[in-house]
Design an enzyme around this catalytic site. Structure first.
Site, short mmCIF file in Angstrom:
data_model
loop_
_atom_site.label_atom_id
_atom_site.label_comp_id
_atom_site.label_asym_id
_atom_site.label_seq_id
_atom_site.Cartn_x
_atom_site.Cartn_y
_atom_site.Cartn_z
N GLY A 132 37.06 -1.50 -35.03
CA GLY A 132 38.48 -1.16 -34.98
C GLY A 132 38.46 0.23 -35.82
O GLY A 132 39.05 0.12 -36.79
N SER A 143 38.71 4.01 -33.64
CA SER A 143 39.54 5.02 -32.80
C SER A 143 41.06 4.27 -32.66
O SER A 143 41.51 2.92 -32.53
CB SER A 143 38.76 4.88 -31.44
OG SER A 143 37.44 5.28 -31.44
N SER A 145 35.67 -2.43 -28.15
CA SER A 145 34.73 -2.86 -27.48
C SER A 145 34.82 -4.57 -28.01
O SER A 145 34.58 -4.76 -29.01
CB SER A 145 33.42 -2.58 -27.51
OG SER A 145 33.37 -1.34 -26.92
N GLU A 160 25.17 3.27 -35.96
CA GLU A 160 25.18 3.01 -34.55
C GLU A 160 24.61 4.19 -33.59
O GLU A 160 24.01 3.59 -32.70
CB GLU A 160 26.90 3.31 -34.24
CG GLU A 160 27.25 2.83 -32.82
CD GLU A 160 28.66 3.34 -32.57
OE1 GLU A 160 29.49 3.82 -33.34
OE2 GLU A 160 29.31 2.62 -31.57
N GLU A 202 30.51 16.80 -27.28
CA GLU A 202 30.93 18.06 -27.98
C GLU A 202 30.61 17.92 -29.53
O GLU A 202 30.06 18.80 -30.19
CB GLU A 202 32.13 18.36 -27.64
CG GLU A 202 32.66 19.01 -26.22
CD GLU A 202 32.53 17.79 -25.21
OE1 GLU A 202 32.32 16.50 -25.48
OE2 GLU A 202 32.58 18.23 -23.95
C1 LIG Z 1 31.93 3.07 -23.84
C2 LIG Z 1 32.88 3.04 -25.19
C3 LIG Z 1 32.90 2.34 -26.21
C4 LIG Z 1 33.80 2.55 -27.12
N1 LIG Z 1 33.74 1.37 -28.30
C5 LIG Z 1 34.50 1.68 -29.31
C6 LIG Z 1 34.78 0.78 -30.30
O1 LIG Z 1 34.18 -0.42 -30.35
N2 LIG Z 1 35.55 1.08 -31.50
C7 LIG Z 1 36.14 2.21 -31.46
O2 LIG Z 1 36.77 2.27 -32.49
N3 LIG Z 1 36.11 3.13 -30.52
C8 LIG Z 1 35.32 2.97 -29.50
N4 LIG Z 1 35.18 3.85 -28.59
C9 LIG Z 1 35.93 4.74 -28.63
C10 LIG Z 1 35.21 6.40 -28.95
O3 LIG Z 1 34.51 6.27 -30.34
C11 LIG Z 1 36.10 7.53 -28.61
O4 LIG Z 1 36.50 7.38 -27.19
C12 LIG Z 1 35.53 8.86 -28.96
O5 LIG Z 1 35.41 9.01 -30.37
C13 LIG Z 1 36.22 10.09 -28.56
O6 LIG Z 1 37.59 9.92 -29.07
P1 LIG Z 1 38.92 10.17 -27.78
O7 LIG Z 1 38.61 9.36 -26.54
O8 LIG Z 1 40.15 9.98 -28.68
O9 LIG Z 1 38.76 11.81 -27.37
P2 LIG Z 1 39.25 13.05 -28.10
O10 LIG Z 1 38.74 13.00 -29.50
O11 LIG Z 1 40.54 13.33 -27.93
O12 LIG Z 1 38.57 14.08 -27.31
C14 LIG Z 1 38.96 14.67 -25.94
C15 LIG Z 1 38.02 15.98 -25.72
O13 LIG Z 1 38.16 17.06 -26.58
C16 LIG Z 1 36.76 16.84 -27.30
N5 LIG Z 1 36.81 17.49 -28.66
C17 LIG Z 1 37.46 16.61 -29.48
N6 LIG Z 1 37.27 17.35 -30.82
C18 LIG Z 1 36.43 18.32 -30.41
C19 LIG Z 1 35.68 19.31 -31.46
N7 LIG Z 1 36.15 19.45 -32.82
N8 LIG Z 1 34.93 20.20 -30.76
C20 LIG Z 1 34.76 20.48 -29.32
N9 LIG Z 1 35.24 19.44 -28.67
C21 LIG Z 1 36.23 18.54 -29.22
C22 LIG Z 1 35.97 15.73 -26.95
O14 LIG Z 1 34.53 16.17 -26.75
C23 LIG Z 1 36.58 15.32 -25.50
O15 LIG Z 1 35.89 15.94 -24.61
C24 LIG Z 1 34.55 3.69 -27.41
C25 LIG Z 1 34.39 4.56 -26.48
C26 LIG Z 1 33.70 4.51 -25.27
C27 LIG Z 1 33.72 5.45 -24.27
#
Ligand SMILES: Cc1cc2nc3c(=O)[nH]c(=O)nc-3n(C[C@H](O)[C@H](O)[C@H](O)COP(=O)(O)OP(=O)(O)OC[C@H]3O[C@@H](n4cnc5c(N)ncnc54)[C@H](O)[C@@H]3O)c2cc1C
Length: 391
Positions: free
Chosen positions: A124, A126, A158, A241, A374
């Site tokens: 937990g 994100s 997940s 991870e 990124e």
């Molecule tokens: C298959 C899968 C399993 C997952 N499982 C888990 C889980 O079990 N537990 C958990 O906690 N999370 C989980 N996640 C979440 C995952 O860790 C986040 O989706 C990820 O860290 C990206 O965060 P966000 O979705 O909030 O996107 P954002 O951080 O909002 O990013 C949006 C866009 O902006 C870009 N961006 C953001 N910051 C920057 C920067 N500084 N420089 C350049 N570009 C940037 C990103 O690359 C992206 O394209 C999972 C995600 C997926 C897809």
């Protein structure tokens, strides 16, 4: 890089291969609920035979395996087409974090049940406003005697709906700078005030979830490490991870690539085997180059890890390359299958068992999970190449 194995390592491989031949994992059932029961049974079987958490110290149920033995283990699992282990979050993050930072009571309480898949773990971290910028997390935990009271929301968790325990990052000191004042808590997913809502994905699976915490009481004894010092533990967790999971996934991708090549030789494309089509040949050659580059990068990082210990930022190179390579590989698979490739599982005309369109859709998330491409590029630029920090 030294890729020769000692006689002892070869014996280890032979013993494991013989066990896998005597105990084949069998086909993976659907839907997800059935897969979860199957996955628990498979992991328990591995555990009882001493093949689970092999890297963990023997005192905690492992066998203190060397890194090379862990790699042999991954290679043999990929060769046997064994499924992903159900308690992946517990095995690759929760357990190693407890072994490094947990109290003796926490280790005794959790490690064996993680290995036996008696209790499933989830991560937990994100939140709706804290993904790449994880340190912006806002789920709060307020001290109340011997407990913390947790309120907030997590997302993309997940397997949360099957989980018994959650590694939860919470804010315990809102006045501190954002990377400080974060605590790593173990939360019982069955505690009053925890709500899990599944999220349906583009491929129809529901292994993602939203988590809501409404004044959930968590004992102080469930803090891992020190209060307000959870950020460093979270980073260790993410590095494990990236590196551990990517290594096994690149091996699985290699096996999938071999299946794709075999498929191209028997699948008709314009009146001849697809493998004779110049376009397909080019795509397969590119996929093999990708896969070989990935393999040697993984072994080079492995050599570094054997010499230096804990996983470092080089895991980002592997994660970035593997996730993008995996997407290219599935693009190629669908190109080879042509219109048949669009048929989903269960279709009588699905020449590919319907796996590829499913995996194609699933692969989109791989460049996001465990840190987006990124973010990996930023880590590589700043921590490996020494470039100035981006703004
Ligand atoms: C298959 C899968 C399993 C997952 N499982 C888990 C889980 O079990 N537990 C958990 O906690 N999370 C989980 N996640 C979440 C995952 O860790 C986040 O989706 C990820 O860290 C990206 O965060 P966000 O979705 O909030 O996107 P954002 O951080 O909002 O990013 C949006 C866009 O902006 C870009 N961006 C953001 N910051 C920057 C920067 N500084 N420089 C350049 N570009 C940037 C990103 O690359 C992206 O394209 C999972 C995600 C997926 C897809």
């Amino acid at each position: 890089m030294d890729l020769t194995y000692t006689p002892e390592e070869e014996r280890f491989r032979a013993e494991l291969r013989a066990w896998l031949e005597a105990n084949p994992p069998g086909p993976e059932p659907e839907p997800l609920d059935d897969w979860v029961s199957y996955g628990k049974g498979w992991q328990r079987k591995l555990y009882e035979a001493g093949w689970c958490g092999i890297a963990w110290p023997a005192t905690y149920g492992g066998r203190g395996a060397s890194l090379i033995q862990q790699i042999i283990f991954q290679e043999e699992m990929a060769r046997a087409k064994a499924p992903m282990l159900i308690n992946l979050a517990g095995l690759t993050m929760g357990g190693p974090v407890l072994i490094a930072h947990g109290t003796e009571a926490q280790k005794r309480r959790h490690l064996a049940s993680i290995l036996a898949a008696e209790e499933i773990w989830c991560q937990g971290f994100s939140e709706p406003n804290a993904g790449s910028d994880l340190a912006a997390l806002a789920t709060k935990a307020v001290r109340d005697g011997d407990h913390f009271v947790v309120t907030g929301q997590k997302v993309w968790t997940s397997f949360a709906r099957y989980a018994d325990w959650c590694m939860l990052l919470v804010r315990t000191d809102p006045a501190a700078p954002k990377h400080k004042g974060i605590t790593f808590l173990l939360v019982d997913m069955h505690a009053p005030g925890v709500t899990v809502r599944p999220l349906r994905q583009i491929n129809g699976d529901e292994d993602f979830n939203e988590l809501f915490f409404d004044e959930v009481r968590v004992p102080r004894a469930n803090v891992v490490g020190e209060i307000d010092q959870g950020w460093d533990i979270a980073i260790t967790c993410l590095m494990h991870e990236r590196q551990t999971l990517t290594f096994s996934r690149q091996l699985q991708s290699r096996v999938a690539l071999e299946e794709m090549i075999a498929f191209a030789s028997r699948h008709d494309r314009g009146g001849r085997p697809a493998s004779e089509d110049p376009l397909v040949r080019q795509l397969i050659a590119a996929a093999l180059v990708d896969s070989t580059a990935m393999q040697y990068t993984a072994y080079r990082n492995l050599t570094r890890a054997i010499r230096g210990g804990v996983p470092g930022p080089e895991g980002s190179v592997e994660k970035l390359f593997w996730s993008e390579m995996y997407q290219r590989q599935l693009d190629t698979a669908l190109e080879i299958a042509g219109p048949h490739g669009l048929l989903l599982k269960g279709s009588p005309h699905a020449v590919t068992d319907g796996q590829w369109p499913h995996l194609f859709l699933y692969s989109r998330g791989r460049t996001i999970a465990a840190g987006t491409s990124e973010v990996q590029r930023n880590i590589i630029a700043e921590r490996m190449l020494g470039l100035p920090r981006g703004r």
